[in-house]
Enzyme design. Structure first.
Site, PDB file in Angstrom:
ATOM      1  N   GLU A   1       0.783  -1.071  -0.132  1.00  0.00           N
ATOM      2  CA  GLU A   1      -0.040  -0.062  -0.310  1.00  0.00           C
ATOM      3  C   GLU A   1       0.828   1.171  -0.093  1.00  0.00           C
ATOM      4  OE1 GLU A   1      -3.706  -0.584   2.534  1.00  0.00           O
ATOM      5  OE2 GLU A   1      -2.486  -2.161   3.323  1.00  0.00           O
TER       6      GLU A   1
ATOM      7  N   SER B   1      -6.624  -2.433   1.748  1.00  0.00           N
ATOM      8  CA  SER B   1      -6.908  -1.767   0.538  1.00  0.00           C
ATOM      9  C   SER B   1      -7.208  -2.818  -0.225  1.00  0.00           C
ATOM     10  CB  SER B   1      -5.634  -1.119  -0.089  1.00  0.00           C
ATOM     11  OG  SER B   1      -5.373   0.215   0.713  1.00  0.00           O
TER      12      SER B   1
ATOM     13  N   TYR C   1      -9.347   3.490  -5.403  1.00  0.00           N
ATOM     14  CA  TYR C   1      -8.474   4.375  -5.334  1.00  0.00           C
ATOM     15  C   TYR C   1      -7.927   5.143  -6.812  1.00  0.00           C
ATOM     16  CZ  TYR C   1      -7.141   2.876  -0.706  1.00  0.00           C
ATOM     17  OH  TYR C   1      -7.220   2.557   0.609  1.00  0.00           O
TER      18      TYR C   1
ATOM     19  N   ARG D   1     -11.318   3.295  11.424  1.00  0.00           N
ATOM     20  CA  ARG D   1     -12.535   3.244  10.663  1.00  0.00           C
ATOM     21  C   ARG D   1     -13.194   1.684  10.936  1.00  0.00           C
ATOM     22  NH1 ARG D   1     -10.764   2.711   5.351  1.00  0.00           N
ATOM     23  NH2 ARG D   1     -11.422   0.377   5.427  1.00  0.00           N
TER      24      ARG D   1
ATOM     25  N   ASP E   1     -15.664  -1.082   9.610  1.00  0.00           N
ATOM     26  CA  ASP E   1     -16.560  -1.601   8.460  1.00  0.00           C
ATOM     27  C   ASP E   1     -17.513  -2.736   8.897  1.00  0.00           C
ATOM     28  OD1 ASP E   1     -14.925   0.072   7.231  1.00  0.00           O
ATOM     29  OD2 ASP E   1     -13.419  -1.281   6.190  1.00  0.00           O
TER      30      ASP E   1
ATOM     31  N   GLU F   1     -14.180  -5.643   9.546  1.00  0.00           N
ATOM     32  CA  GLU F   1     -12.926  -5.092   9.930  1.00  0.00           C
ATOM     33  C   GLU F   1     -12.892  -4.072  10.754  1.00  0.00           C
ATOM     34  OE1 GLU F   1      -9.746  -3.898   6.645  1.00  0.00           O
ATOM     35  OE2 GLU F   1     -10.935  -5.475   5.965  1.00  0.00           O
TER      36      GLU F   1
ATOM     37  N   ASN G   1      -9.990  -0.769  10.992  1.00  0.00           N
ATOM     38  CA  ASN G   1      -8.944  -0.219  10.212  1.00  0.00           C
ATOM     39  C   ASN G   1      -8.125   0.731  11.134  1.00  0.00           C
ATOM     40  OD1 ASN G   1      -6.841   1.039   8.207  1.00  0.00           O
ATOM     41  ND2 ASN G   1      -8.073   0.085   6.770  1.00  0.00           N
TER      42      ASN G   1
ATOM     43  N   GLY H   1      -7.651   4.776   5.167  1.00  0.00           N
ATOM     44  CA  GLY H   1      -7.255   5.614   3.604  1.00  0.00           C
ATOM     45  C   GLY H   1      -7.719   6.841   4.238  1.00  0.00           C
TER      46      GLY H   1
END
Length: 363
Positions: A16, A195, A268, A308, A310, A322, A324, A328
């Site tokens: 990443e 990602s 992305y 974050r 999800d 998950e 994070n 991002g």
């Protein structure tokens, strides 16, 4: 008021790398220069630390030419012990000081940065930093460990099987039987990658071997995970100030219309077939429950700074996919977008994260 000297740390050895560079470009363009003096430090794919350009355009996310940190001959040296916070740089002209560092902002994604390794380095030399500590970073990076911790905390997660390449090769029949017990379709993922790198959706068991090969190229452990049918919802979490509970944003939704799933290209590279909606269309009760679960997940792994969370929203309610620990963070990413729709702008979000990390001090 004196400016805080902030080291913006990005790039790194993971797959990443370019996304981390793109995040750096966004932060460089938005950070409040009246409050912060920025030292951009890029990490090459080989792990060398370079004094980088302070030009946001240098790290623009161009699908035709992804940004990258290369060896430019200006190597950065960390303090040699916790008795100093001085950063130095060595180039063709010799060695010079960059001054004392107040706080490090490690916007690194994936292994060798988001997994507790860089956090451990910073703790060894006594530098305050933004975001999660060693343990929470390590937990959040490893999907198997994350699921185990969340499940132990009473949070619903998708059923899964974890397998190493060696175990798969030594007793394929056993592991295939366990995988088949999940039913189709399944997602095959590297245990430690982000990602959507290395992720494959498997709708036929004949494709399982190839999917595992893709995952094992990223990590020695792979997850085979039941696909959850439902809406894909994300929300952002920030550490509370002065002992207050963590704050949770409004929710965003990922609507997949023309792809198998929300993959790297869609995230992305502006590939078609995915729409991001924020705020998501949720009832007050649904949003309250989602925010409660996100806060619980944040606390369950001992998170600090930001995360974050999800989830999937199906007939049985919310299932966490998950968490994070360094999501991002480009200006159009879901994490800042959720906070923007909660009343916190991108520059304000950057300031909040830096101030919380600096106030926490050395762990």
């Amino acid at each position: 008021m004196d400016k805080l000297r902030v080291v913006l740390l990005f790039g790194g050895r993971s797959s990443e790398h370019s996304i981390s560079c793109a995040t750096a470009g966004g932060v460089l363009g938005a950070i409040d220069r009246s409050r912060f003096e920025v030292i951009p430090v890029g990490i090459t794919r080989d792990g060398a630390y370079m004094l980088e350009s302070d030009d946001p355009a240098r790290f623009a996310l161009d699908p035709a030419h992804l940004p990258e940190v290369v060896d430019n001959g200006t190597r950065v040296r960390w303090p040699e012990s916790a008795t100093s916070r001085e950063l130095t740089v060595t180039d063709a002209a010799g060695e010079r000081s960059l001054g004392d560092v107040d706080v490090v902002f490690p916007i690194l994604h994936g292994r060798f940065g988001e997994d507790g390794t860089i956090q451990g380095l910073l703790e060894l030399v006594g530098l305050p930093y933004v975001g999660n500590g060693v343990l929470a970073s390590a937990i959040g990076m490893d999907k198997h460990v994350t699921k185990t911790v969340l499940e132990g905390a009473g949070i619903a997660v998708a059923p899964w099987v974890s397998v190493t390449r060696r175990s798969w090769e030594q007793d394929r029949e056993l592991w295939e039987r366990r995988a088949r017990g999940l039913g189709l379709p399944v997602f095959v993922k590297p245990a430690r990658a982000g990602s959507s790198v290395g992720v494959t959706k498997v709708a036929d068991w004949t494709a399982l071997d190839a999917a595992l090969d893709v995952a094992f190229a990223e990590d020695r452990t792979a997850l085979i995970e039941s696909a959850i049918h439902g809406r894909e919802i994300e929300c952002a979490v920030l550490e509370g100030r002065d002992g207050a509970p963590a704050r949770v944003s409004v929710a965003g939704e990922v609507v997949v219309t023309g792809r198998e799933f929300y993959d790297f290209e869609a995230k992305y590279l502006d590939a078609p077939g995915v729409e991001l909606i924020c705020p998501a269309d949720l009832g007050d009760g649904e949003l309250f429950e989602l925010q409660r679960i996100a806060r619980h997940a944040f606390e369950a792994i001992g998170a600090e700074g930001l995360a974050r969370v999800d989830v999937f929203l199906g007939d049985e309610g919310f299932v966490v996919n998950e968490i994070n620990t360094m999501p991002g963070f480009t200006p159009i990413s879901m994490f800042p977008t959720c906070w923007l729709n909660s009343g916190l702008s991108y520059p304000e979000l950057i300031t909040e994260l830096i101030e919380v990390g600096h106030a926490r001090g050395v762990r």
